[in-house]
Each structure stands twice: as structure tokens, then as C-alpha cells.
Design a protein around this motif. Structure first.
Motif, PDB file in Angstrom:
ATOM      1  N   ILE A  17     -18.322  50.625   1.470  1.00  0.00           N
ATOM      2  CA  ILE A  17     -18.953  51.239   2.722  1.00  0.00           C
ATOM      3  C   ILE A  17     -18.263  52.372   3.079  1.00  0.00           C
ATOM      4  N   ASP A  21     -19.111  56.427   2.899  1.00  0.00           N
ATOM      5  CA  ASP A  21     -19.384  56.983   4.072  1.00  0.00           C
ATOM      6  C   ASP A  21     -18.988  58.186   3.984  1.00  0.00           C
ATOM      7  N   LEU A  86     -25.404  52.130   8.407  1.00  0.00           N
ATOM      8  CA  LEU A  86     -25.396  52.765   7.121  1.00  0.00           C
ATOM      9  C   LEU A  86     -26.648  53.593   6.534  1.00  0.00           C
ATOM     10  N   ALA A 176     -26.408  56.059   0.426  1.00  0.00           N
ATOM     11  CA  ALA A 176     -26.151  55.750   1.557  1.00  0.00           C
ATOM     12  C   ALA A 176     -26.895  54.722   2.138  1.00  0.00           C
ATOM     13  N   THR A 180     -26.329  50.333   1.435  1.00  0.00           N
ATOM     14  CA  THR A 180     -27.694  49.806   1.921  1.00  0.00           C
ATOM     15  C   THR A 180     -28.288  48.614   1.536  1.00  0.00           C
TER      16      THR A 180
END
Length: 408
Positions: A17, A21, A86, A176, A180
Motif C-alpha cells: 500500500i 501511495d 487509499l 490506488a 483498495t
């Protein structure tokens, strides 16, 4: 309920994650100048000023909201906070891809800053599931994942940007949102109900969280160390490209390669070597020696007579990457389990604070000594960086000597 999975599987996905990001941030960097000029019709120097204010808005939001995100993760758990931020970050990139004018672009960067504060929740997962002696290793893995994502993001963004300034934003949005969706299936909660605490806005703000951390002297000492070393790092962040052009007349490719090398070395140091080094030398000694490497690195930059010394400074400076995860490990063991998000929020606020005024300070120093009026020394910001690193070493040494009775 919390997951019964091994900590490694949980934290590796959290690192994924963080990678997504930071890669999303890197994707949009190459096209920001042309996007700003396209929206405003401004010249490149004016676009640079606008870009500076966009960075200011992003950093200010991270400073303000990191403790809130951390506090919410202490109350509701890490999983909902990470997935929600996110997801909203994915929508935000879509907004910036569509942005018809500068106002909407600023709105997008403000939202990005708020959602980017999820770094606090991600790092809190380490304290939730990793053993105290292994936390430095996993803090390093998260840092390495972020560094690697930030390195490859601009390269991909540059390629996509050839087909349109908006395409990298669309790619970041898709990335993103996919992250998710995968997280909904894969990511399990790391903070059990019995370790959660109520949310307090009085504590969930930069000053409130820092004041709360000041009740633990070791932590406030390390937070001060982190603040000073991150302020030193602004010398590279703010003037790196300008300095290389002024001093050595480097091309964009050469500058990009130097940034990529540092990012790859930092990912290697934090993502792979931190755990074994802390195991071998201990967390306290690792942090101290690592901080010391920052001083010769900045001096090497300041007085570099050729490009070879630039690369030498990059290699030396990468060794300072051990310090941050080692200090995170030590701080996390001094804070209650129900306040780990608050701790990471305070750390993020400290870092964001340096991003608010650090670039302005370093750019002003560079401008004062690179205009060939008076004393000419474009490496001046790196002298300031070396002095700040020396100060961080002193603060760290005093903190450790005062609050650890047994030498490590």
C-alpha cells in the motif's frame, strides 16, 4: 477480529500500500510543470512558484491531518483507515486528471495531503503485529517500499506524460483503486478491540499529539532528532536539481539518474539491510552510527569538485537511512499499544513541518550564494545540512545517554 496470519504477510501488504501511495505521487511529478502552464498560461518561472505553493498546501495538510489519521486508526482500527484513505486518494487523482483550472488542482493537492497522512496508520501496523525487536526491520521495509515506489513512479510518469499531461493522474487513480480492491480482500485488521482507545480531537492535532509524546522523554528526544535530520534533508529536496545544473551543468537525465540511485540505495538499506544490521549492532548503536554518516555526505556534496564526488556522497548518505527505522523501533516500545497511531501521527507531523518551511529556507540560502554576487558558493545549503546532522547526532546522543542506563 484480528487476523491469525503471520505478521510478515500482513506487513508486506501494508508495504505494498505504501509502495502504491508513493508511486502515485511519483507518477504525477514529471507532468506537473506542463500541466500548470497549460492551465494558467504562466511562464515556467511563474509555474515553479505555483508548484511551490502546491507543495506547501500538500505538506500543510499532512502536518495538520497526520495526527487525526493516526488517532482515528487507534479508535477504529488500521484496516478501515488505510482502505478509506487509499480509496479517496484514487478519487482525488481522478479529480486532478479532470481539473479544469488551478483552483481544482489546489483542491486536489489539499485532499492528497490529507489522504497521504495515512502513513501514520501504515506504520502503526508494525507496532501492532511485529515483535518489539523486529519492528525496526519492518519499519525499514515500509520505508524501502515507499522509496522504491517514489523512484520508479517518475520514470513511468515521464513515459505516460508523452501521451498527455492528464494520463499519469489517471494511472495513479487506477493504481490506488486497484490497491483498495485488493486490500478489501487481502488486508486483515491488526489492532484488536481491547487495544483501541477513544478518539480525542484535543490529542489528535499536531500540538496535542506532540505534547502527549513529550510525556515520554525518550520519544520527544527522538522526535526532535527526526525533526532536525529531516530539516537537513530539505537541502537535497529543495535545491538538488538547481545545484547540479549550476555547479556541473548536468542534464535532466543525469539529475534523474542521481535521484534514482539514491532512491534505490535507500530502498536497499531500509527494505533489506535494516533488520540484519539492527540485529548485529543493536538499535541504539545502529541509529547513532547511521546518523554520523549524514555529516560527511553533506560535506561531500558541498565541496564536490566533480560529479564523481556527488555519487560518492549519495552512497555515503544512503547509510544514514538506518537511523529512522531504528529510532521508530525504540519509540514504539515506549508508547502504549493503544497510542501507536498517535505516535506515528506525531512523527509524520514532525516530518511534514520541515517540508513546510525547509524548502523555502534552503532555496533562499542557495539563491544567496549562487547568484555570483558576493561570495559564490552554491553548495552552501549542504553545509547547513551537515551542521544540522551534527546537531541531530548531539540530540540523539544526549537522549540515549540520559534515558538508557545500560549501554548498547
Amino acid at each position: 477480529m484480528t487476523s491469525v496470519r503471520k505478521p510478515q504477510s500482513i506487513l508486506l501488504f501494508v508495504a505494498f500500500i505504501v509502495f502504491i501511495d508513493m508511486m502515485g505521487i511519483g507518477l504525477i511529478l514529471p507532468v506537473m510543470p506542463s500541466l500548470i502552464t497549460g492551465l494558467t498560461g504562466a511562464s515556467i518561472d511563474r509555474a515553479a512558484e505555483i508548484g511551490g505553493w502546491l507543495l506547501f498546501a500538500y505538506a500543510m495538510m499532512q502536518f495538520l491531518f497526520a495526527p487525526i489519521i493516526g488517532g482515528l486508526s487507534d479508535r477504529f482500527g488500521r484496516r478501515p483507515v488505510l482502505l478509506t484513505t487509499l480509496f479517496l486518494l484514487g478519487l482525488d487523482y481522478a479529480i486532478m486528471a479532470w481539473a479544469p483550472d488551478l483552483v481544482w488542482l489546489f483542491i486536489g493537492r489539499i485532499i492528497s495531503g490529507i489522504m497521504g497522512a495515512s502513513w501514520a496508520a501504515a506504520n502503526s501496523c508494525v507496532a501492532d503485529v511485529a515483535k518489539p525487536k523486529e519492528r525496526g526491520k519492518f519499519f525499514g521495509i515500509l520505508g524501502g517500499a515507499g522509496a522504491f515506489g517514489f523512484v520508479i513512479g517518475p520514470g513511468i510518469g515521464r513515459i505516460l506524460g508523452e501521451y498527455g499531461d492528464r494520463l499519469p493522474f489517471i494511472a495513479a487513480s487506477i493504481l490506488a483503486l486497484i490497491g483498495t480492491a485488493v486490500g478489501i480482500v487481502v488486508l486483515k485488521e491488526t489492532l484488536p478491540q481491547e487495544k483501541r482507545r477513544s478518539f480525542s480531537i484535543g490529542r489528535a492535532n499536531p500540538m496535542g499529539s506532540i505534547l502527549q509524546m513529550s510525556k515520554t522523554p525518550l520519544v520527544i528526544g527522538f522526535l526532535s532528532t527526526i525533526f532536525v535530520l529531516q530539516l537537513a534533508a530539505q537541502a537535497q529536496i529543495a535545491v538538488w536539481a538547481y545545484w547540479l545544473i549550476e555547479r556541473f551543468d548536468w542534464s535532466k537525465l543525469q539529475i534523474g539518474l542521481s535521484v534514482a540511485l539514491f532512491g534505490i540505495l535507500l530502498a536497499l538499506v531500509q527494505g533489506i539491510l535494516t533488520g540484519p544490521v539492527i540485529t548485529r549492532f543493536g538499535e541504539r548503536r545502529t541509529a547513532f552510527i547511521s546518523l554520523m554518516f549524514g555529516i560527511p555526505a553533506y560535506i561531500c556534496f558541498a565541496f564536490a569538485p566533480s560529479g564523481a564526488f556527488v555519487y560518492l556522497g549519495i552512497v555515503i548518505g544512503a547509510a544514514s537511512g538506518f537511523a529512522f527505522p531504528a529510532m521508530q523501533q525504540m519509540m514504539s516500545t515506549r508508547i502504549d499499544e493503544d497510542a501507536q497511531g498517535e505516535l506515528q501521527g506525531a512523527v509524520a507531523s514532525m516530518i511534514s513541518l520541515t517540508s513546510i518551511f525547509g524548502p523555502i529556507m534552503m532555496a533562499a540560502i542557495f539563491g544567496a550564494y549562487a547568484d555570483k554576487q558576493g561570495y559564490y558558493f552554491p553548495g552552501a545549503p549542504f553545509i547547513v545540512g551537515a551542521v544540522l546532522m551534527a546537531i541531530s547526532v548531539i540530540i540523539y546522543a544526549i537522549t540515549v545517554r540520559r534515558y538508557y542506563s545500560i549501554p548498547n
